[in-house]
Design a protein around this motif. Sequence first.
Motif, PDB file in Angstrom:
ATOM      1  N   THR A 179      21.047 -15.599  71.604  1.00  0.00           N
ATOM      2  CA  THR A 179      22.230 -16.210  71.344  1.00  0.00           C
ATOM      3  C   THR A 179      23.037 -15.343  70.735  1.00  0.00           C
ATOM      4  O   THR A 179      24.398 -14.974  70.774  1.00  0.00           O
ATOM      5  CB  THR A 179      21.590 -16.509  69.644  1.00  0.00           C
ATOM      6  OG1 THR A 179      20.243 -17.399  70.022  1.00  0.00           O
ATOM      7  CG2 THR A 179      22.719 -17.210  68.656  1.00  0.00           C
ATOM      8  N   LEU A 180      23.089 -14.233  70.371  1.00  0.00           N
ATOM      9  CA  LEU A 180      24.060 -12.711  70.474  1.00  0.00           C
ATOM     10  C   LEU A 180      24.288 -12.182  71.484  1.00  0.00           C
ATOM     11  O   LEU A 180      24.845 -11.494  72.081  1.00  0.00           O
ATOM     12  CB  LEU A 180      23.471 -12.292  69.074  1.00  0.00           C
ATOM     13  CG  LEU A 180      22.543 -12.813  67.814  1.00  0.00           C
ATOM     14  CD1 LEU A 180      22.295 -11.254  66.923  1.00  0.00           C
ATOM     15  CD2 LEU A 180      24.071 -13.229  67.389  1.00  0.00           C
ATOM     16  N   VAL A 181      23.185 -12.085  72.082  1.00  0.00           N
ATOM     17  CA  VAL A 181      23.675 -11.248  73.802  1.00  0.00           C
ATOM     18  C   VAL A 181      25.368 -10.860  74.441  1.00  0.00           C
ATOM     19  O   VAL A 181      26.209 -10.674  73.861  1.00  0.00           O
ATOM     20  CB  VAL A 181      22.790 -11.085  74.488  1.00  0.00           C
ATOM     21  CG1 VAL A 181      23.750 -10.814  76.362  1.00  0.00           C
ATOM     22  CG2 VAL A 181      21.568 -10.804  74.454  1.00  0.00           C
ATOM     23  N   THR A 182      25.306 -13.091  74.081  1.00  0.00           N
ATOM     24  CA  THR A 182      27.356 -12.953  74.685  1.00  0.00           C
ATOM     25  C   THR A 182      28.144 -12.620  73.971  1.00  0.00           C
ATOM     26  O   THR A 182      28.941 -12.291  73.889  1.00  0.00           O
ATOM     27  CB  THR A 182      27.038 -14.546  75.394  1.00  0.00           C
ATOM     28  OG1 THR A 182      26.308 -15.290  75.757  1.00  0.00           O
ATOM     29  CG2 THR A 182      28.679 -14.809  75.346  1.00  0.00           C
ATOM     30  N   TRP A 183      28.075 -12.999  72.468  1.00  0.00           N
ATOM     31  CA  TRP A 183      28.992 -12.554  71.170  1.00  0.00           C
ATOM     32  C   TRP A 183      28.902 -11.157  71.013  1.00  0.00           C
ATOM     33  O   TRP A 183      29.724 -10.431  71.155  1.00  0.00           O
ATOM     34  CB  TRP A 183      28.042 -13.092  69.939  1.00  0.00           C
ATOM     35  CG  TRP A 183      28.471 -13.164  69.165  1.00  0.00           C
ATOM     36  CD1 TRP A 183      29.968 -13.758  68.639  1.00  0.00           C
ATOM     37  CD2 TRP A 183      28.536 -11.899  67.865  1.00  0.00           C
ATOM     38  NE1 TRP A 183      30.191 -13.208  67.339  1.00  0.00           N
ATOM     39  CE2 TRP A 183      30.077 -11.875  66.983  1.00  0.00           C
ATOM     40  CE3 TRP A 183      27.690 -10.641  67.562  1.00  0.00           C
ATOM     41  CZ2 TRP A 183      30.599 -10.812  65.981  1.00  0.00           C
ATOM     42  CZ3 TRP A 183      28.162  -9.543  66.292  1.00  0.00           C
ATOM     43  CH2 TRP A 183      29.220  -9.902  65.843  1.00  0.00           C
ATOM     44  N   LEU A 184      27.981  -9.878  71.189  1.00  0.00           N
ATOM     45  CA  LEU A 184      28.254  -8.456  71.201  1.00  0.00           C
ATOM     46  C   LEU A 184      28.801  -7.906  72.381  1.00  0.00           C
ATOM     47  O   LEU A 184      29.207  -7.513  72.304  1.00  0.00           O
ATOM     48  CB  LEU A 184      26.337  -8.227  71.664  1.00  0.00           C
ATOM     49  CG  LEU A 184      25.603  -8.455  70.145  1.00  0.00           C
ATOM     50  CD1 LEU A 184      24.024  -8.224  69.915  1.00  0.00           C
ATOM     51  CD2 LEU A 184      26.073  -7.570  69.198  1.00  0.00           C
ATOM     52  N   LYS A 185      28.393  -8.371  74.002  1.00  0.00           N
ATOM     53  CA  LYS A 185      28.982  -8.356  75.169  1.00  0.00           C
ATOM     54  C   LYS A 185      30.910  -8.693  74.876  1.00  0.00           C
ATOM     55  O   LYS A 185      31.259  -7.649  75.461  1.00  0.00           O
ATOM     56  CB  LYS A 185      28.631  -8.816  75.982  1.00  0.00           C
ATOM     57  CG  LYS A 185      27.041  -8.213  76.387  1.00  0.00           C
ATOM     58  CD  LYS A 185      26.981  -9.343  78.056  1.00  0.00           C
ATOM     59  CE  LYS A 185      25.330  -8.814  78.211  1.00  0.00           C
ATOM     60  NZ  LYS A 185      25.403  -9.464  79.603  1.00  0.00           N
ATOM     61  N   ARG A 186      31.452  -9.612  74.533  1.00  0.00           N
ATOM     62  CA  ARG A 186      32.981 -10.446  74.032  1.00  0.00           C
ATOM     63  C   ARG A 186      33.134  -9.323  72.987  1.00  0.00           C
ATOM     64  O   ARG A 186      34.400  -9.021  73.264  1.00  0.00           O
ATOM     65  CB  ARG A 186      32.885 -11.463  72.893  1.00  0.00           C
ATOM     66  CG  ARG A 186      32.439 -12.847  74.497  1.00  0.00           C
ATOM     67  CD  ARG A 186      33.056 -14.101  73.689  1.00  0.00           C
ATOM     68  NE  ARG A 186      32.501 -14.446  72.533  1.00  0.00           N
ATOM     69  CZ  ARG A 186      31.816 -14.973  72.374  1.00  0.00           C
ATOM     70  NH1 ARG A 186      31.307 -16.109  72.911  1.00  0.00           N
ATOM     71  NH2 ARG A 186      31.887 -15.332  70.644  1.00  0.00           N
ATOM     72  N   ARG A 187      32.381  -8.788  72.046  1.00  0.00           N
ATOM     73  CA  ARG A 187      32.308  -7.550  71.241  1.00  0.00           C
ATOM     74  C   ARG A 187      32.587  -6.349  71.986  1.00  0.00           C
ATOM     75  O   ARG A 187      32.977  -5.207  70.948  1.00  0.00           O
ATOM     76  CB  ARG A 187      32.394  -7.571  69.776  1.00  0.00           C
ATOM     77  CG  ARG A 187      32.646  -9.026  68.770  1.00  0.00           C
ATOM     78  CD  ARG A 187      31.776  -9.359  68.565  1.00  0.00           C
ATOM     79  NE  ARG A 187      32.590 -10.584  67.724  1.00  0.00           N
ATOM     80  CZ  ARG A 187      33.094 -12.046  68.128  1.00  0.00           C
ATOM     81  NH1 ARG A 187      32.220 -12.021  69.558  1.00  0.00           N
ATOM     82  NH2 ARG A 187      33.648 -13.022  68.027  1.00  0.00           N
TER      83      ARG A 187
END
Length: 97
Positions: A45-53
Amino acid sequence: AGITWGKVVSLYAVAAGLAVDCVRHAQPAMVHTIVDCLGEFVRKTLVTWLKRRGGWADITKCVVNTDPSLRSHWLVAAVCSFGHFLKTIFFVLLPER
């Protein structure tokens, strides 16, 4: 709505609290389950969100220290909770002698 750093930090704080309670109630095997579930959630769930940031370092951008007292800062509380989580994991994984 959506993912925020506050929610991510809260998730780790809750996981740390659960891990501590598991050890206190003689259920240390549950700590492995908590760690696995949290890791799986972050991976899915969070990996994509973290990478975008730009990764975990992005959390420092949302921290504004308006109070000179570090104890009142939410990030310090989150780091302390994460420290308790790591200590719990260490003691659970530490072989008994």
